[in-house]
Design an enzyme around this catalytic site. Structure first.
Site, PDB file in Angstrom:
ATOM      1  CE1 TYR A  99      -3.307   2.911   0.553  1.00 51.11           C
ATOM      2  CE2 TYR A  99      -2.333   3.201   2.725  1.00 51.11           C
ATOM      3  CZ  TYR A  99      -3.179   3.649   1.721  1.00 51.11           C
ATOM      4  OH  TYR A  99      -3.888   4.811   1.885  1.00 51.11           O
ATOM      5  NE  ARG A 129      -3.285   7.477  -3.705  1.00 47.01           N
ATOM      6  CZ  ARG A 129      -4.209   7.088  -2.836  1.00 47.01           C
ATOM      7  NH1 ARG A 129      -5.468   6.909  -3.240  1.00 47.01           N
ATOM      8  NH2 ARG A 129      -3.902   6.834  -1.578  1.00 47.01           N
ATOM      9  CE1 TYR A 188      -4.391  10.063   8.134  1.00 46.73           C
ATOM     10  CE2 TYR A 188      -3.877   8.348   6.544  1.00 46.73           C
ATOM     11  CZ  TYR A 188      -4.784   8.972   7.379  1.00 46.73           C
ATOM     12  OH  TYR A 188      -6.071   8.501   7.450  1.00 46.73           O
ATOM     13  NE  ARG A 205      -9.688  11.770   6.291  1.00 46.64           N
ATOM     14  CZ  ARG A 205      -8.923  10.703   6.510  1.00 46.64           C
ATOM     15  NH1 ARG A 205      -9.253   9.517   6.025  1.00 46.64           N
ATOM     16  NH2 ARG A 205      -7.812  10.817   7.180  1.00 46.64           N
ATOM     17  CD  GLU A 260     -11.458   1.869   3.594  1.00 46.61           C
ATOM     18  OE1 GLU A 260     -10.347   1.579   4.112  1.00 46.61           O
ATOM     19  OE2 GLU A 260     -11.577   2.198   2.411  1.00 46.61           O
TER      20      GLU A 260
HETATM   21  C1  3EB Z   1      -7.643   6.051   6.046  1.00 42.64           C
HETATM   22  O1  3EB Z   1      -8.500   6.824   6.425  1.00 42.64           O
HETATM   23  C2  3EB Z   1      -8.104   4.662   5.778  1.00 42.64           C
HETATM   24  O2  3EB Z   1      -5.468   5.478   0.108  1.00 42.64           O
HETATM   25  O3  3EB Z   1      -7.086   6.107  -1.188  1.00 42.64           O
HETATM   26  C3  3EB Z   1      -9.407   5.305   3.137  1.00 42.64           C
HETATM   27  C4  3EB Z   1      -9.802   5.917   1.949  1.00 42.64           C
HETATM   28  C5  3EB Z   1      -8.115   4.822   3.268  1.00 42.64           C
HETATM   29  C6  3EB Z   1      -8.909   6.041   0.886  1.00 42.64           C
HETATM   30  C7  3EB Z   1      -6.664   5.716  -0.090  1.00 42.64           C
HETATM   31  C8  3EB Z   1      -7.235   4.953   2.193  1.00 42.64           C
HETATM   32  C9  3EB Z   1      -7.619   5.559   1.023  1.00 42.64           C
HETATM   33  O4  3EB Z   1      -6.449   6.366   5.925  1.00 42.64           O
HETATM   34  C10 3EB Z   1      -7.670   4.136   4.496  1.00 42.64           C
END
Ligand code: 3EB
Length: 337
Positions: free
Chosen positions: A143, A150, A203, A216, A323
């Site tokens: 990932y 990406r 992050y 989000r 999720e």
């Molecule tokens: C998170 O909130 C959980 O890498 O495109 C959620 C939605 C998550 C999209 C992405 C990853 C992605 O980090 C994982």
């Protein structure tokens, strides 16, 4: 006008003729007969009443379809659906870069070139399915390899890597291919963040050398509809996973996140508000055995049966068990379109 139908059934019972005006047909679960009218197949086991499910997106009458490189697409003049499935084995790994990174770069580069060519420059929502998503390669989780590529593809194409970025999900694929499908359009989406969560593009480096590029949620005003695409939402508060090992508690936490995203979106809408029951959901579960517990939590929160598809998929952090994504503003049908 966009419309979504979820159709859960046995693989053998699927319609072979395309739904009229379908923009995109995504099949989950047991592979369908080769002549089934499906644009893209996601190898993720369906949990619940059938062994496969169709996610059928319809637009306005008379869509135009085509292909550019590996990307197949259909658009109705307002909204473009695209998809691709890439075999990593087509891409050579070298000392600096693994095949998944090369495949991810190729996928996004092709998507961005298509959007430029057709003049649908705004990416609204992307679904990513990554084979062996939690496996390590060259000392880094796959990932995180995906995230490196990406982010790089967005940057190379001159796109924002923070702020005005699309809604997305990125979960495991049970098959050998990197599968991506997406919606794009001409209206720029409003990117919605969640005050309970650090934006994913911020992050800390503990979660990988390059941040995930997604918002989000995306809120799009097409004129005809206000569309809301809520990204895959997990039990993360701040940047930390909460309730490791407890799928029910993770579900309650992520539903609090969903409420928060809904509240943020409703503060930005022009003509409507989104309530829990206005949405269609997809639930990704790492362990099929958690399905009943997660379903109970979702129904309790929703206040009755939610329109939800349940699929087995690994989640992008190995401590996440569940999720949930959602969308609304389009028509929602259940059963045959
Ligand atoms: C998170 O909130 C959980 O890498 O495109 C959620 C939605 C998550 C999209 C992405 C990853 C992605 O980090 C994982």
């Amino acid at each position: 006008m966009l419309e979504l139908h979820h159709l859960v059934t046995a693989a053998q019972a699927h319609p072979l003729a395309p739904a009229a005006d379908a923009l995109g047909i995504v099949a989950y679960g047991t592979p369908l007969p080769a002549d089934a009218a499906v644009d893209v197949h996601v190898a993720a086991r369906c949990l619940g009443s059938g062994d496969s499910a169709l996610e059928i997106w319809r637009g306005s009458a008379g869509p135009i379809s085509g292909q550019r490189g590996d990307v197949h697409y259909r658009h109705d003049g307002s909204c473009l659906f695209g998809c691709l499935a890439l075999d990593e084995t087509r891409f050579a790994a070298d000392a600096e870069c693994g095949a998944l990174q090369r495949a991810t770069e190729a996928a996004y580069t092709q998507i961005f070139a298509l959007l430029a060519q057709l003049d649908f420059p705004q990416l609204w929502r992307v679904w990513n399915f990554i084979p062996r998503i939690n496996a390590e390669e060259a000392g880094l989780e796959r990932y995180r390899h995906f995230n490196i590529a990406r982010q790089s593809a967005f940057a190379v194409s001159g796109r924002a890597t923070a702020g005005a970025v699309p809604a997305a999900s990125a979960v495991g694929s049970g098959g050998p291919q990197l599968v991506i499908y997406f919606f794009a359009g001409r209206q720029a989406p409003l990117a919605i963040e969640n005050p309970r969560q650090v934006s994913a593009y911020h992050y800390p480096a503990a979660y990988g050398p390059r941040s995930p590029v997604f918002a989000r949620a995306s809120l799009i005003d097409t004129g005809a509809q206000e569309l809301l695409f809520i990204s895959g939402t997990a039990s993360i508060v701040g940047h930390r996973t909460l309730h490791a090992g407890d799928a029910a508690a993770q579900t309650r936490e992520l539903l609090a996140n969903l409420d928060c995203v809904l509240g943020e979106a409703n503060g930005r809408t022009q003509r409507r508000r989104f309530a829990r029951h206005d949405l269609a959901y997809k639930v990704y579960l790492r362990q099929p055995g958690d399905c009943a517990a997660v379903q109970t939590e979702l129904q309790r929160w929703h206040g009755g049966a939610a329109r939800a598809l349940y699929v087995q998929a690994d989640i992008c952090r190995s401590d996440l068990l569940v999720e949930i994504e959602a969308s609304g503003g389009h028509t929602i049908g259940h059963g045959a379109p």
